[in-house]
Design a protein around this motif. Structure first.
Motif, short mmCIF file in Angstrom:
data_model
loop_
_atom_site.label_atom_id
_atom_site.label_comp_id
_atom_site.label_asym_id
_atom_site.label_seq_id
_atom_site.Cartn_x
_atom_site.Cartn_y
_atom_site.Cartn_z
N VAL A 1 -9.30 -5.45 -0.79
CA VAL A 1 -9.32 -5.13 -2.13
C VAL A 1 -8.10 -4.24 -2.35
O VAL A 1 -7.44 -4.21 -3.28
CB VAL A 1 -10.42 -4.68 -2.79
CG1 VAL A 1 -10.67 -3.86 -4.19
CG2 VAL A 1 -11.66 -5.59 -2.92
N ARG A 2 -8.13 -3.01 -1.31
CA ARG A 2 -7.19 -2.05 -1.49
C ARG A 2 -5.82 -2.75 -1.27
O ARG A 2 -4.82 -2.40 -2.01
CB ARG A 2 -7.36 -1.07 -0.32
CG ARG A 2 -6.61 0.06 -0.56
CD ARG A 2 -6.76 1.61 0.30
NE ARG A 2 -8.34 1.50 0.54
CZ ARG A 2 -9.13 1.56 1.57
NH1 ARG A 2 -8.58 0.94 2.73
NH2 ARG A 2 -10.40 1.58 1.52
N SER A 3 -5.69 -3.46 -0.23
CA SER A 3 -4.27 -4.16 -0.29
C SER A 3 -3.82 -4.86 -1.49
O SER A 3 -2.68 -4.95 -2.01
CB SER A 3 -4.27 -4.92 1.10
OG SER A 3 -4.84 -6.01 0.64
N ILE A 4 -4.68 -5.67 -2.02
CA ILE A 4 -4.42 -6.32 -3.50
C ILE A 4 -4.08 -5.36 -4.45
O ILE A 4 -3.02 -5.63 -5.16
CB ILE A 4 -5.60 -7.31 -3.69
CG1 ILE A 4 -5.95 -8.33 -2.96
CG2 ILE A 4 -5.28 -7.90 -5.15
CD1 ILE A 4 -6.93 -9.11 -3.12
N THR A 5 -4.92 -4.41 -4.69
CA THR A 5 -4.61 -3.31 -5.58
C THR A 5 -3.35 -2.57 -5.59
O THR A 5 -2.55 -2.65 -6.44
CB THR A 5 -5.84 -2.31 -5.72
OG1 THR A 5 -6.99 -2.94 -5.36
CG2 THR A 5 -5.75 -1.52 -6.99
#
Ligand SMILES: *Cc1c(COP(=O)(O)O)cnc(C)c1O
Length: 425
Positions: free
Chosen positions: A71-75
């Motif tokens: 999720v962090r990498s996408i955000t």
């Protein structure tokens, strides 16, 4: 009621209420749960009902749903990079990761789905060998590309469609069908058409007629025949890649493929595919060579970020993850067999790592497409209905694999087994 309301409304705007057929639970006399959210091993439907998820988006969610790092990498990526249609460094990182960590992949091309990966690999094989015919195995599924919609597994099998309308005979006249794990059948095809065969494509561990592993000596024979007739051997690892082992199904065989296709886990849950192989073959692709294959969204930065963060995390924790999944898989497999025995339900379980099918059949061994066809579909339907009701999400077809993630726990497996214990056929 909300699931039914949404599904009813969906049918007005999308054929069958879905964007991919098997999701519709056709032939099961059930409304599919409409899923709202997911975290770890649990998904939640529009009515707030929770399910332990053994479908995992049909395989990709190896880390479980909405893993924090993914999720962090996408955000973070999406703040500065959504799409450029230009070369980016993150796609280089992905290509490097795949080439360094996968066997038999010296160069790779990213695409947007498994279907795109396999159809492009076939085109490349035809361009490289300058031959037209391809061999696929009955019961194997390689996506919805016309040339593969003959004796395909997965939804094609589940929905009882012999192939598909809209596929002209001309599109499949170069598709030859052989029998999985049957040496005579493939020998016969090569004897008759060998000089015209560009490629043999196979799921080394089939997942789309239920889980069935190819036999080692069968794979050795495929390699020998391909070498003898200058045909390429393509492993379709869309489902098995990073699933049955970090090295994929290739770890289970002595045989090397010429080309390999990937999707599912490598995109970390976003639309992604890839195909790769020896440099000399891959460089037949445009702009270096003359086989044309392109994609506006191919190598998209957000997709690369999700995929790469997933794969890096798997690599970092590889020993722990694959051991955990093997342990959970064994617990599930042994539990199911024991309970079925107590209840007098005939089952055979095939499992490789976190990929497993419970076949409702009297046969002790299931290793061919013919074996799969002996399954009791009525019994499967009752079991499906019971499991979903009990909060256990499994694929709505006898001919699919169920999956485990690293987010699953022993307790999740116990919940599955308890639900199965309460199943009255
Ligand atoms: C899922 C699957 C495909 C198709 O991939 P899509 O992303 O659905 O197009 C191809 N081959 C195998 C082995 C698969 O399991």
């Amino acid at each position: 009621m909300k699931n039914e309301v949404v599904f009813h409304e969906s049918k007005k705007y999308m054929p069958g209420g879905v964007n991919s057929p098997v999701r519709a639970f056709k032939n099961t006399a059930m409304t599919p749960p409409i899923i709202k959210s997911g975290k770890g091993s649990v998904i939640v439907d529009e009515e707030g009902k929770e399910y332990i998820d053994f479908v995992l988006a049909w395989g990709p969610m190896f880390l479980g749903h909405c893993d924090d790092d993914v999720v962090r990498s996408i955000t973070e990526t999406s703040r500065n990079a959504i799409a450029f249609g230009a070369p980016t460094e993150i796609e280089l990182k992905m290509a490097k990761f795949l080439c360094k960590n996968l066997n038999n992949v010296e160069m790779v091309r990213m695409v947007n789905s498994g279907t795109e990966a396999t159809m492009s690999a076939i085109k490349l094989a035809r361009g490289y060998t300058k031959k037209n015919k391809i061999v696929k195995f009955a019961g194997c599924y390689h996506g919805h590309f016309d040339g593969f919609l003959v004796e395909a597994g997965s939804g094609v099998l589940t929905n009882g469609i012999p192939g598909s309308l809209g596929v002209p005979e001309d599109s499949i006249k170069n598709t030859l069908i052989a029998k999985y794990n049957n040496k005579e059948s493939i020998k016969e095809l090569f004897k008759t058409y060998g000089e015209d065969i560009a490629a043999v494509i196979i799921e080394p561990v089939a997942g789309n007629m239920g889980v069935i592993k190819a036999e080692e000596d069968f794979m050795v024979l495929l390699r020998e025949l391909c070498d003898k007739y200058n045909s390429l051997l393509i492993f379709d690892e869309v489902m098995t890649g990073f699933r049955v082992a970090f090295e994929g199904a290739q770890k289970l065989f002595s045989v090397k493929p010429d080309l390999v296709t990937y999707a599912k886990i490598i995109g970390g849950g976003l639309p992604c595919g890839a195909y790769g192989g020896r440099k000399e073959i891959m460089e037949c692709l445009s702009p270096v060579g003359e086989v044309y294959q392109a994609g506006t969204m191919s190598g998209n930065p957000i997709v690369m970020a999700a995929g790469l963060s997933t794969l890096k995390k798997i690599k970092k924790n590889k020993e722990e993850y694959y051991k955990k999944i093997e342990d959970l898989g064994r617990q599930l497999e042994e539990g199911v067999i024991e309970i079925a025995k107590d209840k007098g339900i005939p089952v055979t379980v095939n499992r490789y790592g976190g990929m497993m099918t419970i076949f409702f059949t009297d046969l002790d061994v299931v290793k061919t497409y013919e074996d799969v066809k002996t399954c009791d579909e009525g019994l499967f339907r009752n079991y499906l209905k019971h499991m979903i009701k009990s909060g256990i999400n499994i694929p709505p077809s006898q001919y699919e694999a169920l999956f485990l993630s690293v987010a699953h726990t022993k307790d999740d497996i116990n919940k599955f087994l308890n639900a199965f214990k309460n199943f009255n056929k």
